[in-house]
Write a protein that holds these residues in place. Structure first.
Motif, PDB file in Angstrom:
ATOM      1  N   ALA A   1      -5.986   2.728   2.195  1.00  5.94           N
ATOM      2  CA  ALA A   1      -6.370   1.606   3.108  1.00  5.94           C
ATOM      3  C   ALA A   1      -5.797   2.488   4.486  1.00  5.94           C
ATOM      4  N   ILE A   2      -4.476   3.348   3.716  1.00  5.82           N
ATOM      5  CA  ILE A   2      -3.768   3.773   5.271  1.00  5.82           C
ATOM      6  C   ILE A   2      -4.672   5.423   5.880  1.00  5.82           C
ATOM      7  N   GLU A   3      -4.622   5.505   4.827  1.00  4.00           N
ATOM      8  CA  GLU A   3      -6.082   7.124   5.857  1.00  4.00           C
ATOM      9  C   GLU A   3      -6.983   6.455   6.100  1.00  4.00           C
ATOM     10  N   GLU A   4      -7.902   5.248   5.559  1.00  7.16           N
ATOM     11  CA  GLU A   4      -8.575   5.123   6.111  1.00  7.16           C
ATOM     12  C   GLU A   4      -8.515   4.695   8.223  1.00  7.16           C
ATOM     13  N   ALA A   5      -7.151   3.772   7.765  1.00  6.79           N
ATOM     14  CA  ALA A   5      -7.292   2.880   9.148  1.00  6.79           C
ATOM     15  C   ALA A   5      -6.662   3.602  10.529  1.00  6.79           C
ATOM     16  N   ASN A   6      -5.954   5.169  10.210  1.00  8.17           N
ATOM     17  CA  ASN A   6      -5.258   5.572  10.641  1.00  8.17           C
ATOM     18  C   ASN A   6      -5.351   6.944  10.589  1.00  8.17           C
ATOM     19  N   ASP A   7      -5.787   8.000  11.945  1.00  9.39           N
ATOM     20  CA  ASP A   7      -5.434   9.401  11.562  1.00  9.39           C
ATOM     21  C   ASP A   7      -4.268  10.477  11.305  1.00  9.39           C
ATOM     22  N   LEU A   8      -4.540  10.554  10.459  1.00 10.61           N
ATOM     23  CA  LEU A   8      -2.512  11.071   9.731  1.00 10.61           C
ATOM     24  C   LEU A   8      -2.180  12.180  10.653  1.00 10.61           C
ATOM     25  N   LYS A   9      -2.646  12.885  11.145  1.00  9.89           N
ATOM     26  CA  LYS A   9      -2.340  13.629  12.433  1.00  9.89           C
ATOM     27  C   LYS A   9      -0.817  13.428  12.970  1.00  9.89           C
ATOM     28  N   LYS A  10      -1.547  11.896  14.247  1.00  8.94           N
ATOM     29  CA  LYS A  10      -1.218  11.884  14.627  1.00  8.94           C
ATOM     30  C   LYS A  10      -0.375  10.320  14.389  1.00  8.94           C
ATOM     31  N   MET A  11      -0.437   9.936  13.350  1.00  5.88           N
ATOM     32  CA  MET A  11       0.224   8.771  13.288  1.00  5.88           C
ATOM     33  C   MET A  11       1.677   9.335  12.627  1.00  5.88           C
ATOM     34  N   LEU A  12       2.522   8.346  13.500  1.00  6.63           N
ATOM     35  CA  LEU A  12       3.963   8.562  13.283  1.00  6.63           C
ATOM     36  C   LEU A  12       4.727   8.071  11.961  1.00  6.63           C
ATOM     37  N   LEU A  13       5.747   8.806  11.442  1.00  4.40           N
ATOM     38  CA  LEU A  13       6.602   9.052  10.089  1.00  4.40           C
ATOM     39  C   LEU A  13       6.908   7.006  10.027  1.00  4.40           C
ATOM     40  N   GLU A  14       7.755   6.563  11.399  1.00  4.71           N
ATOM     41  CA  GLU A  14       8.103   5.292  11.318  1.00  4.71           C
ATOM     42  C   GLU A  14       7.877   3.897  11.134  1.00  4.71           C
ATOM     43  N   LYS A  15       5.848   4.473  11.833  1.00  6.35           N
ATOM     44  CA  LYS A  15       5.478   3.551  11.157  1.00  6.35           C
ATOM     45  C   LYS A  15       4.520   3.483  10.275  1.00  6.35           C
ATOM     46  N   LEU A  16       4.825   4.712   9.533  1.00  7.09           N
ATOM     47  CA  LEU A  16       4.085   5.058   8.150  1.00  7.09           C
ATOM     48  C   LEU A  16       4.970   4.442   7.035  1.00  7.09           C
ATOM     49  N   ILE A  17       6.266   4.147   7.388  1.00 10.50           N
ATOM     50  CA  ILE A  17       7.709   3.833   6.829  1.00 10.50           C
ATOM     51  C   ILE A  17       7.670   1.961   6.872  1.00 10.50           C
ATOM     52  N   GLY A  18       7.491   2.281   7.744  1.00 10.00           N
ATOM     53  CA  GLY A  18       7.446   0.028   8.335  1.00 10.00           C
ATOM     54  C   GLY A  18       6.322  -0.723   7.073  1.00 10.00           C
ATOM     55  N   SER A  19       4.997   0.299   7.175  1.00 12.95           N
ATOM     56  CA  SER A  19       3.708  -0.628   6.588  1.00 12.95           C
ATOM     57  C   SER A  19       4.182   0.012   5.058  1.00 12.95           C
ATOM     58  N   LEU A  20       4.423   0.483   4.541  1.00 10.43           N
ATOM     59  CA  LEU A  20       5.468   1.104   3.579  1.00 10.43           C
ATOM     60  C   LEU A  20       6.521  -0.134   2.817  1.00 10.43           C
ATOM     61  N   MET A  21       7.078  -0.379   3.855  1.00 12.38           N
ATOM     62  CA  MET A  21       8.100  -1.691   3.162  1.00 12.38           C
ATOM     63  C   MET A  21       7.562  -2.845   3.835  1.00 12.38           C
ATOM     64  N   ALA A  22       6.393  -3.128   4.347  1.00 16.39           N
ATOM     65  CA  ALA A  22       5.786  -4.573   4.296  1.00 16.39           C
ATOM     66  C   ALA A  22       5.759  -4.727   2.476  1.00 16.39           C
ATOM     67  N   HIS A  23       4.530  -3.730   2.449  1.00 14.82           N
ATOM     68  CA  HIS A  23       4.028  -3.845   1.419  1.00 14.82           C
ATOM     69  C   HIS A  23       4.486  -4.020   0.302  1.00 14.82           C
ATOM     70  N   GLU A  24       6.136  -3.537   0.010  1.00 15.06           N
ATOM     71  CA  GLU A  24       6.935  -3.337  -0.636  1.00 15.06           C
ATOM     72  C   GLU A  24       7.444  -4.661  -0.832  1.00 15.06           C
ATOM     73  N   ILE A  25       7.408  -5.762   0.280  1.00 11.39           N
ATOM     74  CA  ILE A  25       7.414  -7.095   0.153  1.00 11.39           C
ATOM     75  C   ILE A  25       7.166  -7.725  -0.640  1.00 11.39           C
ATOM     76  N   ASN A  26       5.552  -7.323   0.149  1.00 15.53           N
ATOM     77  CA  ASN A  26       4.463  -8.548  -0.716  1.00 15.53           C
ATOM     78  C   ASN A  26       4.764  -8.137  -1.555  1.00 15.53           C
ATOM     79  N   ILE A  27       4.926  -6.942  -2.444  1.00 13.86           N
ATOM     80  CA  ILE A  27       4.251  -6.610  -4.531  1.00 13.86           C
ATOM     81  C   ILE A  27       5.713  -7.168  -4.668  1.00 13.86           C
ATOM     82  N   GLU A  28       6.966  -7.352  -3.928  1.00 12.32           N
ATOM     83  CA  GLU A  28       8.472  -8.195  -4.553  1.00 12.32           C
ATOM     84  C   GLU A  28       7.905  -9.851  -5.006  1.00 12.32           C
ATOM     85  N   ARG A  29       7.266 -10.312  -4.210  1.00 12.29           N
ATOM     86  CA  ARG A  29       6.684 -11.478  -3.956  1.00 12.29           C
ATOM     87  C   ARG A  29       5.522 -12.489  -4.577  1.00 12.29           C
ATOM     88  N   LEU A  30       4.864 -10.997  -5.802  1.00 14.16           N
ATOM     89  CA  LEU A  30       3.916 -11.197  -6.097  1.00 14.16           C
ATOM     90  C   LEU A  30       5.025 -11.324  -7.848  1.00 14.16           C
TER      91      LEU A  30
END
Length: 208
Positions: free
Chosen positions: A179-208
């Motif tokens: 999903a991240i690869e399809e929605a973003n240009d990885l060459k221009k994506m900031l590392l902080e944005k990626l980590i924020g997205s992964l952390m949010a997904h991690e929280i959602n997984i923990e809620r399940l």
């Protein structure tokens, strides 16, 4: 006394303190401090003292300013060192000599430096998220490696680091990675944005 809100060695008005631990971290902060304080001072530390050719009894006002800047550069470095570290460089005649002696002491010769780079590059290439590790913990390990490389002069491009993080994730993260690869240009994506997205997904997984 340190400025309120800053622990010793952390004030914006004083150089970061080096006590022999984590040289790469200190060196990077010291470079930033010197450049922000007075870029000419940083040039003296990096390139050597400003040249004064006249004898002392014939110094001009410009000569005195150069001498003052040379002394100030050396003084700032002294203020950034613990007593133990100061003793290592106290015999040095210039700020550049002090800086180089610290570098060789803690980074080693060019050959040693290359060996350290090789070790960190291997760690970078083999980097994987560990079982039971959180995104924050994984990212902290990753940054330790990339900062270590940066401190030795090897800088990784943002896009490469983004792709490395994505490749380090376990197979259970594949849908999120896609999903991240399809929605973003990885060459221009900031590392902080990626980590924020992964952390949010991690929280959602923990809620399940």
């Amino acid at each position: 006394m340190a400025t309120q809100g800053h622990s010793k060695g952390q004030s914006v008005n004083r150089p970061p303190l080096f006590d022999g631990k984590d040289y790469t971290y200190w060196k990077t902060r010291m470079e930033y401090f010197l450049q922000g304080f007075d870029f000419q001072i940083w040039s003296i530390v990096e390139e050597g003292d400003l040249l004064v050719t006249n004898e002392k009894d014939k110094w001009t006002e410009d000569d005195r300013k150069k001498i003052s800047l040379n002394c100030k550069a050396k003084s700032i470095l002294c203020c950034a060192l613990s007593k133990k570290e100061f003793n290592h460089v106290s015999a040095c005649k210039s700020a550049m000599e002090m800086w180089q002696k610290l570098r060789i002491t803690y980074e080693g010769t060019d050959k040693v430096k290359e060996t350290r780079i090789d070790i960190l590059v291997t760690q970078y290439e083999r980097f994987q998220m560990q079982p039971g590790e959180s995104i924050t913990q994984m990212f902290s390990r990753f940054i330790d490696i990339t900062n270590g490389l940066a401190g030795l002069g090897k800088i990784n491009e943002m896009g490469d680091m983004v792709r490395k993080i994505l490749r380090s994730l376990p197979s259970s993260w594949t849908p999120k990675v896609t999903a991240i690869e399809e929605a973003n240009d990885l060459k221009k994506m900031l590392l902080e944005k990626l980590i924020g997205s992964l952390m949010a997904h991690e929280i959602n997984i923990e809620r399940l």
